[in-house]
Design an enzyme around this catalytic site. Structure first.
Site, PDB file in Angstrom:
ATOM      1  N   SER A 150      12.041   7.165  -1.840  1.00 18.01           N
ATOM      2  CA  SER A 150      10.976   8.097  -1.439  1.00 18.01           C
ATOM      3  C   SER A 150      11.283   8.563  -0.013  1.00 18.01           C
ATOM      4  CB  SER A 150       9.657   7.314  -1.466  1.00 18.01           C
ATOM      5  OG  SER A 150       8.670   7.907  -0.664  1.00 18.01           O
ATOM      6  N   TYR A 163       3.823   0.533   0.028  1.00 19.55           N
ATOM      7  CA  TYR A 163       4.684   1.534  -0.620  1.00 19.55           C
ATOM      8  C   TYR A 163       5.927   1.780   0.241  1.00 19.55           C
ATOM      9  CZ  TYR A 163       5.931   5.888  -3.037  1.00 19.55           C
ATOM     10  OH  TYR A 163       6.595   6.872  -3.738  1.00 19.55           O
TER      11      TYR A 163
END
Ligand code: NDP
Length: 259
Positions: A150, A163
């Site tokens: 990401s 995350y």
């Protein structure tokens, strides 16, 4: 190998975790369109059903399958890979794409349960699936593992510390496996998607209009991405075109991360 056949995936068997929607399904479609047999796995049965219907419309139905499997359940992953390898004849390509997010206003406000949930789904699951897939690849004498990171593999975020920690870990894990398995002709790379419109992010525009506008404003391409935008890089990493490329983490982000 001719230049034309370099991206050909005919005869290759791919498994995409979280391939029943969003970015995972976008990559699964690209694999099918390049000749691969593809298994998508996920938890949600109705999403699995519609994903396999979409994939069947692109290829011969005996080249696709959808299986319910929670990637945080080691036994389920082992059983699922056995089923895929037996039905589709081996396993050459694994895309570790399944992922979740839990947000909090600041890091110390993220509960221990939410922290664990995200780390289990985004990071530990990658070790599980990779460990279970590698023996099939070693046996075949070749393999491709693609891990989905990401922008949070690069940047920090106040709102999603678990995350970001998991996605940072994805890149280091990718490098470790790449070093270990170059000798086995297994290449391991990561793709770092930018901001892509999927189920994970589709509330974003309404919920955080200022941040949505900020993201578009700082993305040189001037837009959010679509799942199909990931297809080309995924096919590259899955195909012989990338046989001398391993341990990399490539942003597919419309330029978001370069300035
Ligand atoms: P989606 O929510 O559409 O997809 C996530 C997928 O992961 C779903 O198919 C879901 O399946 C699956 N999944 C989650 N947990 C599990 C589990 N325990 N076991 C099996 N499957 C699971 O979001 P995206 O397509 O956006 O996300 C795909 C990946 O891309 C994720 O790793 C995400 O972090 C990453 N990413 C996304 C970005 C974006 O902007 N959208 C940006 C950067 C990275 P099910 O619903 O059946 O549980």
């Amino acid at each position: 190998m001719t230049e034309d056949s370099m991206f050909d995936l005919t005869g290759r068997v791919a498994c995409v975790t979280g391939g029943n929607g969003g970015i995972g399904l976008g990559m699964a479609k690209a694999f099918v369109n390049h000749g691969a047999s593809v298994a998508v796995i996920g938890r949600n049965e109705s999403k699995l059903h519609s994903a396999v219907n979409e994939l069947e419309s692109l290829t011969s139905p005996d080249k696709v399958m959808a299986l319910q499997c929670d990637v945080t359940d080691r036994q389920a992953v082992e059983d699922t890979f056995k089923q895929i390898a037996s039905q589709l004849d081996g396993l050459d390509i694994l895309v570790n794409n399944a992922g979740v997010n839990r947000r909090a206003d600041e890091p110390h406000l993220l509960s221990a349960e939410d922290w664990q949930y995200v780390i289990d789904a985004n990071l530990t699951s990658i070790h599980t699936a990779t460990s279970m897939a590698f023996p099939y690849m070693k046996q075949r004498g070749r393999g491709k593992i693609i891990n989905i990171g990401s922008m949070m593999s690069i940047f920090g975020t106040a709102y999603a510390p678990a995350y970001a920690a998991s996605k940072g870990g994805v890149v280091q894990y990718t490098k470790s496996c790449a070093v270990a398995w170059a000798k086995d002709n297994v290449q391991v790379n990561a793709i770092l998607p930018g901001w892509i419109v999927t189920e994970m992010t589709n509330q974003f525009k309404e919920a955080f209009p200022d941040r949505y506008a900020m993201i578009v404003g700082r993305t040189p391409a001037g837009r959010w991405g679509e799942p199909a935008d990931l297809g080309g890089t995924a096919v590259f990493f899955a195909s012989s075109a990338s046989d001398f490329v391993t341990g990399t983490a490539v942003p597919v982000d419309g330029g978001y991360s370069v300035w």
